[in-house]
Enzyme design. Structure first.
Site, PDB file in Angstrom:
ATOM      1  N   LYS A  87      -7.002  14.283  -3.210  1.00 21.51           N
ATOM      2  CA  LYS A  87      -6.414  13.072  -3.141  1.00 21.51           C
ATOM      3  C   LYS A  87      -7.501  11.928  -2.244  1.00 21.51           C
ATOM      4  CE  LYS A  87      -2.055  10.869  -2.287  1.00 21.51           C
ATOM      5  NZ  LYS A  87      -0.967  10.704  -1.065  1.00 21.51           N
TER       6      LYS A  87
HETATM    7  C1  E4P Z   1       1.751   9.159  -1.980  1.00 17.54           C
HETATM    8  O1  E4P Z   1       0.969   9.536  -2.669  1.00 17.54           O
HETATM    9  C2  E4P Z   1       1.773   8.252  -1.011  1.00 17.54           C
HETATM   10  O2  E4P Z   1       1.035   8.879  -0.058  1.00 17.54           O
HETATM   11  C3  E4P Z   1       3.286   7.845  -0.588  1.00 17.54           C
HETATM   12  O3  E4P Z   1       4.014   7.874  -1.486  1.00 17.54           O
HETATM   13  C4  E4P Z   1       3.082   6.603   0.431  1.00 17.54           C
HETATM   14  O4  E4P Z   1       4.308   6.440   0.716  1.00 17.54           O
HETATM   15  P1  E4P Z   1       4.738   5.446   1.847  1.00 17.54           P
HETATM   16  O5  E4P Z   1       4.404   3.999   1.512  1.00 17.54           O
HETATM   17  O6  E4P Z   1       6.463   5.600   1.826  1.00 17.54           O
HETATM   18  O7  E4P Z   1       4.402   6.010   3.109  1.00 17.54           O
END
Ligand code: E4P
Length: 218
Positions: A87
């Site tokens: 990622k």
């Molecule tokens: C996933 O890949 C993201 O990091 C995550 O969905 C972020 O979510 P949040 O906005 O609830 O922190």
């Protein structure tokens, strides 16, 4: 649409996996911290535990922000398990790193995407997944779901193969809207997945069926 769970909580991952409908997991440094997982060695062990539970893609986020650091860290993360997806944040160096990983057959998830322009860059670089943050866009008084629609339209017109991974999902309603808007994947907290089961008429109907059965079989 594929279903990913958005957590580093092993119990939640196991519970979702036992449903038989889980296709993968996304994590981020905040989700790791929430579970009290600190220190690079422990974080890596935790990724391995997640990969032992789930067969599908597991996103592991780089902490480095420069190209060389992201390449080094991402290459190492990818070596931890076959199903690790690196990622990478949507930055200039991130895009360069995604291109490098693409050329070296390492799957990537371009994270922190908030516009179609960014989504085009991620697709051009060869990201496996691109993650628009729906909930955070809604929080800032824009419409997260309309971004998914626009991205899906652009990707279809241009023939981009990057999968749209709807992230920052807050509810089961978001999941339905993301599916309608053309998301290829939805990554959700366990609460949003479990919310999908709920309908009062299902509960009432089942109660009635069982009561009628008991009347005739006592
Ligand atoms: C996933 O890949 C993201 O990091 C995550 O969905 C972020 O979510 P949040 O906005 O609830 O922190």
């Amino acid at each position: 649409m594929k279903f990913f769970i958005d957590t580093a909580n092993l119990d939640h991952i196991k519970e979702a996996n036992e449903l038989g409908i889980l296709d993968g997991v996304t994590t981020n440094p905040s989700l790791m911290a929430k579970e009290g997982i600190t220190g690079q060695a422990n974080i890596e062990k935790h990724y391995q535990k997640i990969c032992d539970i789930v067969d599908g893609d597991v996103s592991a986020e780089v902490i480095a922000t420069d190209f060389a650091g992201m390449v080094k860290e991402g290459t190492h993360l990818a070596s931890l398990a076959e199903n690790i997806v690196v990622k990478v944040p949507m930055t200039k160096d991130g895009i360069k790193a995604i291109r490098h990983f693409y050329e070296n057959d390492i799957a990537t998830n371009c994270t922190l995407v908030f516009s179609s322009a960014q989504a085009i860059l991620a697709a051009k670089a060869g990201a496996t997944y691109v993650s628009p943050f729906i909930g955070r866009i809604d929080d800032s008084n824009w419409d997260g779901i309309s971004l998914i629609k626009e991205m899906a339209k652009i990707y279809a017109i241009q023939g981009f193969e990057t999968e749209i991974l709807a992230a920052s999902i807050r509810s089961s309603m978001h999941i339905v809207q993301a599916a309608k808007a053309g998301a290829d994947v939805c990554t959700c907290p366990l609460s949003a997945i479990m919310g999908m089961f709920k309908h009062p008429l299902t509960d009432l109907g089942l109660e009635q069926f069982l009561a009628d059965y008991r009347k005739g079989n006592n």
